[in-house]
Scaffold this active site. Structure first.
Site, short mmCIF file in Angstrom:
data_model
loop_
_atom_site.label_atom_id
_atom_site.label_comp_id
_atom_site.label_asym_id
_atom_site.label_seq_id
_atom_site.Cartn_x
_atom_site.Cartn_y
_atom_site.Cartn_z
N LYS A 19 4.00 -5.38 -4.52
CA LYS A 19 5.27 -5.97 -4.06
C LYS A 19 5.45 -5.64 -2.59
O LYS A 19 4.88 -4.69 -2.04
CB LYS A 19 6.46 -5.46 -4.87
CG LYS A 19 6.69 -3.94 -4.83
CD LYS A 19 7.44 -3.42 -3.61
CE LYS A 19 7.67 -1.92 -3.68
NZ LYS A 19 8.13 -1.34 -2.39
N GLY A 53 1.07 5.97 -2.24
CA GLY A 53 1.92 6.27 -1.10
C GLY A 53 1.91 5.19 -0.05
O GLY A 53 2.09 5.46 1.14
N GLY A 64 3.79 2.13 -0.36
CA GLY A 64 4.98 1.28 -0.33
C GLY A 64 4.78 -0.08 -0.96
O GLY A 64 5.62 -0.96 -0.83
N LEU A 65 3.66 -0.25 -1.70
CA LEU A 65 3.37 -1.52 -2.35
C LEU A 65 3.71 -1.50 -3.84
O LEU A 65 3.51 -2.49 -4.54
CB LEU A 65 1.89 -1.89 -2.17
CG LEU A 65 1.43 -2.09 -0.72
CD1 LEU A 65 -0.07 -2.34 -0.67
CD2 LEU A 65 2.19 -3.24 -0.05
N GLY A 66 4.21 -0.37 -4.32
CA GLY A 66 4.67 -0.30 -5.70
C GLY A 66 3.57 -0.15 -6.73
O GLY A 66 3.77 -0.49 -7.90
N GLY A 67 2.41 0.34 -6.33
CA GLY A 67 1.27 0.39 -7.24
C GLY A 67 1.53 1.11 -8.55
O GLY A 67 1.27 0.57 -9.63
N GLY A 68 2.05 2.32 -8.49
CA GLY A 68 2.31 3.09 -9.71
C GLY A 68 3.36 2.44 -10.58
O GLY A 68 3.23 2.38 -11.81
N SER A 128 4.14 -0.74 -10.64
CA SER A 128 3.55 -1.96 -11.18
C SER A 128 2.63 -1.65 -12.35
O SER A 128 2.65 -2.35 -13.38
CB SER A 128 2.78 -2.70 -10.08
OG SER A 128 2.23 -3.91 -10.56
N ASP A 160 11.62 1.28 -9.24
CA ASP A 160 10.96 0.01 -8.92
C ASP A 160 10.32 -0.65 -10.14
O ASP A 160 9.89 -1.80 -10.05
CB ASP A 160 9.89 0.21 -7.85
CG ASP A 160 10.47 0.40 -6.46
OD1 ASP A 160 11.69 0.25 -6.30
OD2 ASP A 160 9.70 0.70 -5.53
#
Length: 283
Positions: free
Chosen positions: A10, A101, A103-107, A109, A141
């Site tokens: 994201k 870390g 800021g793309l929301g990996g965890g 998501s 998130d």
């Protein structure tokens, strides 16, 4: 049976911090949009009630991983409500493309994909609202990924209003550092009183991110990445960083800039999408 499940990135197209609650959490207004780029989870159902993460993350115990926590949470809630078929379990592995870390929301998501996928594979029958409630206990998130549509978020990020911002092309760059969210939110110079505005007003304004000034001040790599991107297009931080992004009207324009990226910058081009790739697969 579907075994490969998208876990998209994201972007926060804007992020404004409007206050801080008594419990320390910050209230905000932000605009989430997905990318057609992200991790992929491979999920194979088991019949012995076991949850196995086959691709451990270095430095993170399996039981602390959001993927495992999400699976166990769904298992617990579905079991307690009599909606978990006997023996439900899963082998889960991940093709990781999104940085930690970043800021793309990996965890977040990843957790949402596990909730949605296992609810489908185990045939638990939980509603999207129920899955969203579970997701919020795992992270602020997670709900937007569970719901699967671009959204304007308020509160601590859990109050979601679906929106349809323009689906532009983005050059997303990771400057080689990981920024723990608390580092930004605990900084005394972080703006914490941006006036609340309506979504209609915000969509007409130039987008920005209140966390960016702190990330640039504390991490010279972020500052250098943004300085480079701003030579080509409107650019800003996503989330609390460390990733930054520039927006373009066409894929070709984005790729022309990507070809000029300095060697120290890990970058990719992706399309902004208002329907999550995860939910697109389920249609």
């Amino acid at each position: 049976m579907m075994t490969h499940w998208p876990s998209p990135a994201k972007l926060n197209l804007f992020l404004y911090i409007t206050g801080q609650r008594a419990d320390g959490y910050h209230t905000l207004q932000t605009l989430f949009q997905f990318l057609d780029y992200g991790d992929t989870l491979h999920i194979e159902p088991r019949r012995d009630g076991e949850i196995h993460l086959l691709t451990p993350v270095t430095g993170v115990e399996n039981e602390d991983n959001l993927i495992v926590r999400a699976a166990r949470l769904l298992m617990k809630v579905a079991s307690e409500s009599g909606r978990l078929p006997a023996g439900s379990g899963a082998d889960i592995s991940i093709e990781k493309r999104l940085p930690m870390g970043g800021g793309l929301g990996g965890g977040s998501s990843n957790a949402a994909t596990v909730l949605v996928a296992l609810n489908h594979l185990w045939q638990c029958g939980l509603s999207i609202d129920e899955l969203t409630t579970l997701g919020l206990t795992l992270g602020a998130d997670v709900p937007v990924f569970v719901r699967g549509h671009a959204a304007f978020a308020e509160g601590v990020g859990e109050i979601l209003t679906p929106v349809n911002p323009p689906e532009k092309w983005y050059l997303v760059a990771h400057p080689g550092v990981s920024i723990p969210t608390p580092v930004i939110f605990k900084d005394p110079q972080l703006p914490r009183n941006t006036p609340k505005r309506s979504i209609d007003t915000l969509l007409k304004c130039e987008f920005s991110n209140d966390c960016e000034v702190i990330a640039r001040k504390r991490f010279r790599e972020v500052d250098a990445a943004l300085s480079w991107l701003l030579e080509y297009a409107p650019s800003r931080l996503t989330g609390t960083g460390a990733c930054v992004f520039a927006e373009f009207d066409t894929e070709s324009c984005a790729r022309q800039v990507l070809e000029q990226a300095p060697e120290w910058l890990n970058a990719f081009v992706a399309k902004g999408v208002n329907l999550s790739p995860l939910h697109r697969e389920l249609l």
